[in-house]
Design a protein around this motif. Structure first.
Motif, PDB file in Angstrom:
ATOM      1  N   LYS A 265       0.832  -1.216   0.000  1.00 18.30           N
ATOM      2  CA  LYS A 265       0.000   0.000   0.000  1.00 18.30           C
ATOM      3  C   LYS A 265       0.865   1.263   0.000  1.00 18.30           C
ATOM      4  O   LYS A 265       0.446   2.304   0.503  1.00 18.30           O
ATOM      5  N   VAL A 266       2.070   1.118  -0.518  1.00 14.83           N
ATOM      6  CA  VAL A 266       2.960   2.279  -0.622  1.00 14.83           C
ATOM      7  C   VAL A 266       3.301   2.450  -2.096  1.00 14.83           C
ATOM      8  O   VAL A 266       3.635   1.476  -2.779  1.00 14.83           O
ATOM      9  N   CYS A 267       3.206   3.672  -2.582  1.00 15.15           N
ATOM     10  CA  CYS A 267       3.531   3.905  -3.993  1.00 15.15           C
ATOM     11  C   CYS A 267       4.091   5.303  -4.168  1.00 15.15           C
ATOM     12  O   CYS A 267       4.186   6.081  -3.219  1.00 15.15           O
ATOM     13  N   GLY A 268       4.501   5.613  -5.413  1.00 11.14           N
ATOM     14  CA  GLY A 268       4.928   6.968  -5.747  1.00 11.14           C
ATOM     15  C   GLY A 268       3.707   7.800  -6.091  1.00 11.14           C
ATOM     16  O   GLY A 268       2.590   7.285  -6.153  1.00 11.14           O
ATOM     17  N   GLY A 269       3.941   9.105  -6.341  1.00 12.22           N
ATOM     18  CA  GLY A 269       2.845  10.005  -6.713  1.00 12.22           C
ATOM     19  C   GLY A 269       2.400   9.725  -8.128  1.00 12.22           C
ATOM     20  O   GLY A 269       2.887   8.787  -8.759  1.00 12.22           O
ATOM     21  N   PRO A 270       1.469  10.512  -8.651  1.00  5.16           N
ATOM     22  CA  PRO A 270       1.008  10.255 -10.012  1.00  5.16           C
ATOM     23  C   PRO A 270       2.166  10.338 -11.002  1.00  5.16           C
ATOM     24  O   PRO A 270       2.987  11.254 -10.927  1.00  5.16           O
ATOM     25  N   THR A 271       2.211   9.373 -11.894  1.00  5.92           N
ATOM     26  CA  THR A 271       3.360   9.284 -12.792  1.00  5.92           C
ATOM     27  C   THR A 271       3.487  10.497 -13.697  1.00  5.92           C
ATOM     28  O   THR A 271       4.571  10.828 -14.169  1.00  5.92           O
ATOM     29  N   GLU A 272       2.375  11.217 -13.920  1.00  4.20           N
ATOM     30  CA  GLU A 272       2.424  12.397 -14.788  1.00  4.20           C
ATOM     31  C   GLU A 272       3.129  13.570 -14.087  1.00  4.20           C
ATOM     32  O   GLU A 272       3.560  14.521 -14.752  1.00  4.20           O
ATOM     33  N   ALA A 273       3.245  13.527 -12.770  1.00  5.97           N
ATOM     34  CA  ALA A 273       3.770  14.678 -12.025  1.00  5.97           C
ATOM     35  C   ALA A 273       5.256  14.879 -12.298  1.00  5.97           C
ATOM     36  O   ALA A 273       6.011  13.926 -12.454  1.00  5.97           O
ATOM     37  N   GLY A 274       5.666  16.129 -12.315  1.00  2.00           N
ATOM     38  CA  GLY A 274       7.082  16.443 -12.447  1.00  2.00           C
ATOM     39  C   GLY A 274       7.653  16.130 -13.806  1.00  2.00           C
ATOM     40  O   GLY A 274       8.830  15.777 -13.923  1.00  2.00           O
ATOM     41  N   ARG A 275       6.844  16.221 -14.827  1.00  2.00           N
ATOM     42  CA  ARG A 275       7.350  16.003 -16.189  1.00  2.00           C
ATOM     43  C   ARG A 275       7.335  17.336 -16.926  1.00  2.00           C
ATOM     44  O   ARG A 275       6.428  18.150 -16.750  1.00  2.00           O
ATOM     45  N   GLY A 276       8.319  17.549 -17.768  1.00  2.00           N
ATOM     46  CA  GLY A 276       8.374  18.793 -18.547  1.00  2.00           C
ATOM     47  C   GLY A 276       9.200  18.570 -19.792  1.00  2.00           C
ATOM     48  O   GLY A 276       9.506  17.432 -20.147  1.00  2.00           O
ATOM     49  N   GLU A 277       9.577  19.669 -20.422  1.00  2.13           N
ATOM     50  CA  GLU A 277      10.395  19.592 -21.645  1.00  2.13           C
ATOM     51  C   GLU A 277      11.857  19.451 -21.254  1.00  2.13           C
ATOM     52  O   GLU A 277      12.355  20.184 -20.417  1.00  2.13           O
ATOM     53  N   GLY A 278      12.559  18.527 -21.863  1.00  3.17           N
ATOM     54  CA  GLY A 278      13.984  18.432 -21.658  1.00  3.17           C
ATOM     55  C   GLY A 278      14.732  18.992 -22.861  1.00  3.17           C
ATOM     56  O   GLY A 278      14.121  19.456 -23.807  1.00  3.17           O
ATOM     57  N   ASP A 279      16.056  18.975 -22.806  1.00  2.00           N
ATOM     58  CA  ASP A 279      16.828  19.367 -23.986  1.00  2.00           C
ATOM     59  C   ASP A 279      18.065  18.490 -24.109  1.00  2.00           C
ATOM     60  O   ASP A 279      18.261  17.562 -23.321  1.00  2.00           O
ATOM     61  N   ASP A 280      18.915  18.785 -25.109  1.00  2.00           N
ATOM     62  CA  ASP A 280      20.078  17.931 -25.350  1.00  2.00           C
ATOM     63  C   ASP A 280      21.287  18.328 -24.519  1.00  2.00           C
ATOM     64  O   ASP A 280      22.315  17.665 -24.558  1.00  2.00           O
TER      65      ASP A 280
ATOM     66  N   LEU B 131      21.465  19.826 -20.763  1.00  2.00           N
ATOM     67  CA  LEU B 131      21.411  19.316 -19.386  1.00  2.00           C
ATOM     68  C   LEU B 131      19.993  19.045 -18.899  1.00  2.00           C
ATOM     69  O   LEU B 131      19.759  18.095 -18.146  1.00  2.00           O
ATOM     70  N   ILE B 132      19.060  19.874 -19.303  1.00  2.00           N
ATOM     71  CA  ILE B 132      17.727  19.829 -18.681  1.00  2.00           C
ATOM     72  C   ILE B 132      17.024  18.514 -19.021  1.00  2.00           C
ATOM     73  O   ILE B 132      16.908  18.145 -20.192  1.00  2.00           O
ATOM     74  N   SER B 133      16.596  17.819 -17.977  1.00  2.00           N
ATOM     75  CA  SER B 133      15.894  16.554 -18.165  1.00  2.00           C
ATOM     76  C   SER B 133      14.382  16.790 -18.200  1.00  2.00           C
ATOM     77  O   SER B 133      13.868  17.664 -17.489  1.00  2.00           O
ATOM     78  N   GLY B 134      13.693  16.003 -18.982  1.00  2.00           N
ATOM     79  CA  GLY B 134      12.232  16.068 -19.013  1.00  2.00           C
ATOM     80  C   GLY B 134      11.628  15.583 -17.701  1.00  2.00           C
ATOM     81  O   GLY B 134      10.460  15.843 -17.413  1.00  2.00           O
ATOM     82  N   ASP B 135      12.403  14.899 -16.886  1.00  2.00           N
ATOM     83  CA  ASP B 135      11.961  14.494 -15.550  1.00  2.00           C
ATOM     84  C   ASP B 135      12.408  15.574 -14.574  1.00  2.00           C
ATOM     85  O   ASP B 135      13.598  15.710 -14.283  1.00  2.00           O
ATOM     86  N   ARG B 136      11.462  16.355 -14.099  1.00  2.00           N
ATOM     87  CA  ARG B 136      11.801  17.504 -13.250  1.00  2.00           C
ATOM     88  C   ARG B 136      11.877  17.131 -11.779  1.00  2.00           C
ATOM     89  O   ARG B 136      11.587  17.955 -10.904  1.00  2.00           O
ATOM     90  N   THR B 137      12.191  15.896 -11.477  1.00  2.00           N
ATOM     91  CA  THR B 137      12.359  15.494 -10.083  1.00  2.00           C
ATOM     92  C   THR B 137      13.775  14.937  -9.912  1.00  2.00           C
ATOM     93  O   THR B 137      14.366  14.423 -10.860  1.00  2.00           O
ATOM     94  N   PRO B 138      14.337  15.043  -8.706  1.00  2.00           N
ATOM     95  CA  PRO B 138      15.749  14.694  -8.547  1.00  2.00           C
ATOM     96  C   PRO B 138      16.033  13.228  -8.211  1.00  2.00           C
ATOM     97  O   PRO B 138      17.182  12.808  -8.231  1.00  2.00           O
ATOM     98  N   ASN B 139      14.986  12.451  -7.872  1.00  2.00           N
ATOM     99  CA  ASN B 139      15.321  11.134  -7.305  1.00  2.00           C
ATOM    100  C   ASN B 139      14.302  10.050  -7.672  1.00  2.00           C
ATOM    101  O   ASN B 139      13.984   9.187  -6.848  1.00  2.00           O
ATOM    102  N   ARG B 140      13.771  10.117  -8.893  1.00  2.00           N
ATOM    103  CA  ARG B 140      12.799   9.106  -9.304  1.00  2.00           C
ATOM    104  C   ARG B 140      13.447   7.717  -9.346  1.00  2.00           C
ATOM    105  O   ARG B 140      12.786   6.700  -9.142  1.00  2.00           O
ATOM    106  N   ARG B 141      14.746   7.705  -9.597  1.00  2.00           N
ATOM    107  CA  ARG B 141      15.437   6.414  -9.679  1.00  2.00           C
ATOM    108  C   ARG B 141      15.339   5.654  -8.349  1.00  2.00           C
ATOM    109  O   ARG B 141      15.187   4.442  -8.322  1.00  2.00           O
ATOM    110  N   SER B 142      15.381   6.374  -7.234  1.00  2.00           N
ATOM    111  CA  SER B 142      15.295   5.690  -5.935  1.00  2.00           C
ATOM    112  C   SER B 142      13.924   5.069  -5.721  1.00  2.00           C
ATOM    113  O   SER B 142      13.810   3.994  -5.125  1.00  2.00           O
ATOM    114  N   LEU B 143      12.872   5.741  -6.195  1.00  2.00           N
ATOM    115  CA  LEU B 143      11.536   5.133  -6.080  1.00  2.00           C
ATOM    116  C   LEU B 143      11.532   3.775  -6.778  1.00  2.00           C
ATOM    117  O   LEU B 143      11.012   2.787  -6.260  1.00  2.00           O
ATOM    118  N   ALA B 144      12.120   3.748  -7.978  1.00  2.00           N
ATOM    119  CA  ALA B 144      12.151   2.494  -8.748  1.00  2.00           C
ATOM    120  C   ALA B 144      12.971   1.441  -8.004  1.00  2.00           C
ATOM    121  O   ALA B 144      12.585   0.265  -7.934  1.00  2.00           O
TER     122      ALA B 144
END
Ligand code: SF4
Ligand code: SF4
Ligand code: FES
Length: 518
Positions: A334-349, A351-364
């Motif tokens: 009964k523990v999960c991450g927030g909505p998967t759509e959250a913290g997404r934006g435009e990235g570029d080539d 530095l800027i990542s389309g994932d606007r969160t710093p630690n999604r990898r740890s959730l995984a």
């Protein structure tokens, strides 16, 4: 290998080493330089890095010369010093020398060189100087003082070769030559504040930092930008528990020497008026501040069962504790991450990542899936504990679903989730705590506490461990080092990594088995 003598020291260097780098090693400090920058194409316009090579009739620019066997080089001879003095004197002819009101004072290449060469006064009267535009706003973040410019062209090369946006140029000739913005353009690329970093003088300054603080009063704490999954290495410049600016720290594997403007201004959130500074509980429609004993009583009386929702903005250590707490209070699975759509934006080539969160990898790594918003709403019920993020704003219907039970919010700012919560616990922002983020490539990087927490805000891991200690018989870690040992014992993706020995700057390589670039 090539053998040569620099300032009387015989040394060996690999073939192809630039004389600039060899001289740095021999001297223990770089040669004076304005136009040279390790990450920009060569310009050779300032001639400050000249050295004397025996047998050569003229002085030689060091950075575009490679070492040769038998070279005898002098970097501090009278000839070299005389040439440097002449160059500096030339710059001083029209320079306003307004160091007392210049933000760059204390970290200015021109000021440093003048101190080194003892040229404290201009030999030209102020009234006779060529005057140019001062305090010209050239973009949303940068202000230009043309009189202070030494025409090194670093900013021009940055916009031409790093961002490819070419907003800046050098116009006119002779003593009328000046830096300027291309007609019809603004310096508004997403990396514009890097031009302030690389400007060796106070010609380009940050509108955000302008006149806020003398740089010698600032203390620097190495950390990581929380603005996206790239995890640029940064230095938090602060004084008296107030952050004044972020500067990029060099990390060849992550961000080189750059960072984006948005990330650079992330620090403002730490001191935002919307920060939560005391525990809050709701009685009926009324919400009010409470002392900690009462808050603990409210938490102790929560019904078991429900849902625990974690944000990818939290550190690895915090997520490990929260996942355990959620499993105890809400139930296994009964523990999960927030909505998967959250913290997404435009990235570029760059530095800027389309994932606007710093630690999604740890959730995984912790197996905390991020359901789509509608799915998250369907799961909400009973006691819903949200840790960071703002699922009420991000998943329509979440507030209504959570209102059937008790919504508890552990967070840093007043947001829609905080407003909907019956119990609110004030937590620490990223610059107020120690912890680890795993960036999009799985690199483990340490964030470090630079400033104090506001009001009654809690150090997250201590609060979570305290809560766990009240609802289980399990012993809780007494300190962060112990917690980190526990994390590397229990999270297979970081097994074998000494989480207590992450370098102050730079990242540890991707742990085995954690996958490559996301
Ligand atoms: S504004 Fe600064 S970086 Fe640009 S050319 Fe002038 S001194 Fe160099
Ligand atoms: S690219 Fe991402 S991590 Fe880097 S400074 Fe920008 S927001 Fe921060
Ligand atoms: S730094 Fe060497 S020519 Fe400018």
């Amino acid at each position: 290998m090539v053998k040569l003598t620099i300032d009387g020291r015989e040394m060996e260097f690999a073939e192809g080493t630039s004389l600039f780098d060899a001289c740095r090693e021999a001297r223990g400090e770089a040669l004076p330089h304005f136009c040279y920058h390790p990450d920009l194409p060569i310009a050779g316009v300032c001639r400050l890095c000249q050295v004397e090579i025996e047998g050569m009739p003229k002085l030689t620019i060091a950075f575009n010369t490679t070492v040769r066997d038998g070279m005898v080089v002098h970097t501090r001879s009278e000839r070299v010093r005389k040439a440097a003095r002449q160059i500096l004197e030339m710059h001083l002819i029209n320079h306003p020398v307004d160091c007392p009101i210049c933000d760059q004072a204390g970290e200015c290449g021109l000021q440093d060189q003048y101190m080194e060469y003892g040229l404290y006064e201009s030999s030209v009267e102020k009234d006779e100087k060529v005057h140019k535009a001062k305090a010209q706003v050239i973009g949303p973040h940068v202000i230009l003082d043309k009189e202070r410019c030494v025409l090194c062209s670093r900013c021009v090369r940055f916009c031409d070769h790093v961002t490819g946006t070419s907003e800046l140029g050098i116009f006119n000739r002779g003593d009328r030559a000046e830096i300027g913005i291309a007609p019809g353009k603004d310096l508004n690329n997403p990396y514009s504040l890097n031009t302030v970093d690389i400007c060796p003088v106070g010609a380009l300054t940050s509108r955000d930092f302008r006149f806020k603080k003398r740089v010698w009063l600032l203390k620097g704490t190495p950390s990581v930008c929380p603005g996206c999954a790239t995890g640029c290495n940064v230095r938090i410049d602060h004084e008296a528990d107030r952050i004044y600016r972020l500067k990029p720290l060099y990390n060849a594997e992550v961000n080189g020497r750059w960072m984006c403007d948005r990330g650079r201004l992330e620090y403002r959130q730490v001191h935002a008026e919307s920060r939560l500074t005391e525990p809050l509980v709701a009685d009926g429609d009324e919400r009010h501040a409470v002392e900690w004993p009462e808050l603990w009583e409210r938490l102790a009386s929560l019904d078991r069962g429900g849902l625990a929702v974690a944000s990818p903005g939290q550190t690895l250590e915090e997520l490990v504790l929260f996942a355990r707490l959620g499993a105890v209070l809400c139930g296994e699975g009964k523990v999960c991450g927030g909505p998967t759509e959250a913290g997404r934006g435009e990235g570029d080539d760059l530095l800027i990542s389309g994932d606007r969160t710093p630690n999604r990898r740890s959730l995984a790594w912790l197996g905390l899936e991020e359901p789509a918003g509608a799915d998250l709403v369907a799961r909400a019920g009973g006691t819903v504990i949200v840790y960071g993020g703002d699922p009420v704003a991000e998943a329509p219907g979440f507030a209504e679903a959570a209102a059937h039970g008790t919504l508890v919010y552990l967070g840093t700012h007043r947001n829609a989730t905080c407003e909907a919560a019956r119990i609110v616990v004030p937590m620490s922002a990223w610059a107020e705590k120690d912890g680890i983020f795993a960036n999009k490539a799985g690199r483990l990087q340490a964030v470090r506490r630079a400033v104090a927490r506001p009001g009654e805000a809690r150090e997250d891991w201590r609060f979570l461990a305290d809560w766990l200690g009240r609802v289980t018989d399990e012993p809780q870690p007494a300190g962060l080092p112990e917690l980190r040992r526990l994390v590397s014992e229990t999270v297979p993706d970081v097994a074998g990594v000494d989480l207590n020995a992450l370098p102050a700057t730079g990242a540890v390589p991707v742990p085995a088995g954690s996958g490559g670039e996301a």
